[in-house]
Motif scaffolding. Structure first.
Motif, short mmCIF file in Angstrom:
data_model
loop_
_atom_site.label_atom_id
_atom_site.label_comp_id
_atom_site.label_asym_id
_atom_site.label_seq_id
_atom_site.Cartn_x
_atom_site.Cartn_y
_atom_site.Cartn_z
N ALA A 63 0.86 -1.19 0.00
CA ALA A 63 0.00 0.00 0.00
C ALA A 63 0.89 1.23 0.00
N ALA A 64 1.92 1.21 -0.83
CA ALA A 64 2.97 2.23 -0.79
C ALA A 64 2.66 3.47 -1.62
N GLY A 65 1.45 3.56 -2.18
CA GLY A 65 1.07 4.78 -2.87
C GLY A 65 1.99 5.14 -4.02
N LEU A 66 2.57 6.32 -3.96
CA LEU A 66 3.47 6.78 -5.02
C LEU A 66 4.68 5.88 -5.19
N TRP A 67 5.03 5.13 -4.14
CA TRP A 67 6.20 4.24 -4.18
C TRP A 67 5.81 2.79 -4.40
N ALA A 68 4.59 2.52 -4.81
CA ALA A 68 4.14 1.14 -4.99
C ALA A 68 4.95 0.41 -6.04
N ARG A 69 5.38 1.12 -7.08
CA ARG A 69 6.20 0.47 -8.13
C ARG A 69 7.53 0.01 -7.56
N GLU A 70 8.13 0.85 -6.73
CA GLU A 70 9.44 0.51 -6.15
C GLU A 70 9.32 -0.65 -5.17
N VAL A 71 8.28 -0.63 -4.34
CA VAL A 71 8.08 -1.71 -3.36
C VAL A 71 7.72 -3.01 -4.08
N GLY A 72 6.89 -2.92 -5.12
CA GLY A 72 6.56 -4.11 -5.89
C GLY A 72 7.78 -4.73 -6.53
N GLY A 200 2.07 -16.68 -7.89
CA GLY A 200 3.45 -17.04 -7.64
C GLY A 200 4.08 -16.32 -6.48
N LYS A 201 3.31 -15.44 -5.82
CA LYS A 201 3.82 -14.67 -4.68
C LYS A 201 2.88 -14.84 -3.49
N PRO A 202 2.78 -16.06 -2.94
CA PRO A 202 1.85 -16.27 -1.82
C PRO A 202 2.16 -15.34 -0.65
N GLY A 203 1.11 -14.70 -0.14
CA GLY A 203 1.28 -13.78 0.97
C GLY A 203 1.55 -12.34 0.57
N TYR A 204 1.80 -12.10 -0.72
CA TYR A 204 1.96 -10.72 -1.21
C TYR A 204 0.62 -10.22 -1.74
N TRP A 205 0.26 -8.99 -1.36
CA TRP A 205 -1.01 -8.40 -1.78
C TRP A 205 -0.79 -6.98 -2.27
N ASP A 206 -1.47 -6.63 -3.35
CA ASP A 206 -1.45 -5.26 -3.84
C ASP A 206 -2.62 -4.49 -3.26
N ALA A 207 -2.38 -3.24 -2.92
CA ALA A 207 -3.44 -2.29 -2.53
C ALA A 207 -2.95 -0.91 -2.93
N ASN A 208 -2.93 -0.66 -4.22
CA ASN A 208 -2.36 0.59 -4.74
C ASN A 208 -3.15 1.05 -5.96
#
Length: 284
Positions: A63-72, A200-208
């Motif tokens: 849920a990194a907002g403007l930084w969601a691309r970098e965190v992803g 392929g990324k169990p436990g990873y969730w997007d909210a952006n």
């Protein structure tokens, strides 16, 4: 009687306080430097690396907002969003509002691409320009960009829409401008939030990609929390599901479609309507 607005910061701290009472904790000002997907048995799927140490976690929500691309990217996930610049003005007090006992309702001018609501005894006027859209940090958000930092105003770019607004709302013509705000917010290619698990990324969730920000945040949080706890979404959320984007949603597609969607913010989209940008990039 259902109109109104709230202080975003106050509500966020109220959420945080409620979460703390239920056993959660939060850490402000701590930069995440890496996400490592763990192999082997157990529920702790992720190693979250921060400036202050490492946290092992079953779930990670981007849920990194403007930084969601970098965190992803830390998790090997492509997040298809583009920050767009957006202007709004706040006027000084307007005489016509000084004697009004109740707050005026919010107004949308779909033909003029503007919205307006009362702000104290003045007005807040926002613009969604249709032909002069301006992305920001298209290739990545700087880590040192401040959460409350604003961009330089560019009133020339929105002058056409401001003129239309002053004609539509005559009381604004003589009002002084108290402040001009130009800030970035994120758009997905179709304007909807980008939420859900990633294959392929169990436990990873997007909210952006939540372009409406605070207005949509409660619903996104409710959907995602139920999805995580109950292992499935309660309802049809495919229009927001991150799985709707595939390999076609690369830089060219995101860059074009996000601007197209921003420019059509106040346009009616009809069922099964196909918009021109990106048609050749998404094929069967």
């Amino acid at each position: 009687e259902n109109e109104g607005h709230v202080d975003c910061s106050g509500v966020v701290h109220a959420y945080a306080k409620a979460a703390k009472l239920l056993g959660a904790s939060w850490h402000e000002g701590v930069k995440v430097t890496g996400l490592l997907q763990r192999a082997g048995p157990g529920d702790l799927n992720w190693e979250v690396q921060t400036e202050q140490g490492t946290i092992l976690s079953e779930h990670v929500v981007n849920a990194a907002g403007l930084w969601a691309r970098e965190v992803g990217a830390m998790a090997g996930v492509h997040v298809p969003i583009l920050p767009m610049q957006h202007h709004y003005l706040i006027t000084e007090a307007i005489p016509e509002l000084t004697g009004v006992s109740r707050e005026l309702p919010m107004v949308l001018d779909l033909d003029g691409n503007t919205y307006m609501r009362q702000e104290r005894k003045g007005c807040l006027l926002g613009v969604y320009e249709a032909s002069t859209t301006e992305p920001w940090a298209a290739d990545g958000t700087p880590w040192d960009y401040g959460e409350n930092q604003l961009l330089d105003p560019d009133l020339d770019r929105i002058s056409e829409y401001l003129q239309n607004a002053f004609e539509r709302y005559p009381a604004l013509q003589q009002a002084g401008i108290a402040s001009v705000v130009n800030g970035p917010f994120t758009f997905c290619p179709d304007g909807n939030p980008n939420i859900g698990p990633v294959q392929g990324k169990p436990g990873y969730w997007d909210a952006n990609g939540v372009m409406a920000g605070f207005a949509q945040a409660g619903g996104v949080g409710l959907v995602l929390s139920n999805w995580i706890v109950k292992r499935e979404a309660e309802g049809d959320f495919f229009a927001m599901d991150s799985s709707r984007f595939g390999a076609f949603a690369g830089r060219q597609y995101v860059f074009g479609k996000a601007q197209e969607n921003y420019s059509r913010r106040f346009k009616i989209t009809y069922p099964n309507e196909e918009l021109p940008v990106g048609r050749g990039l998404k094929t069967t």
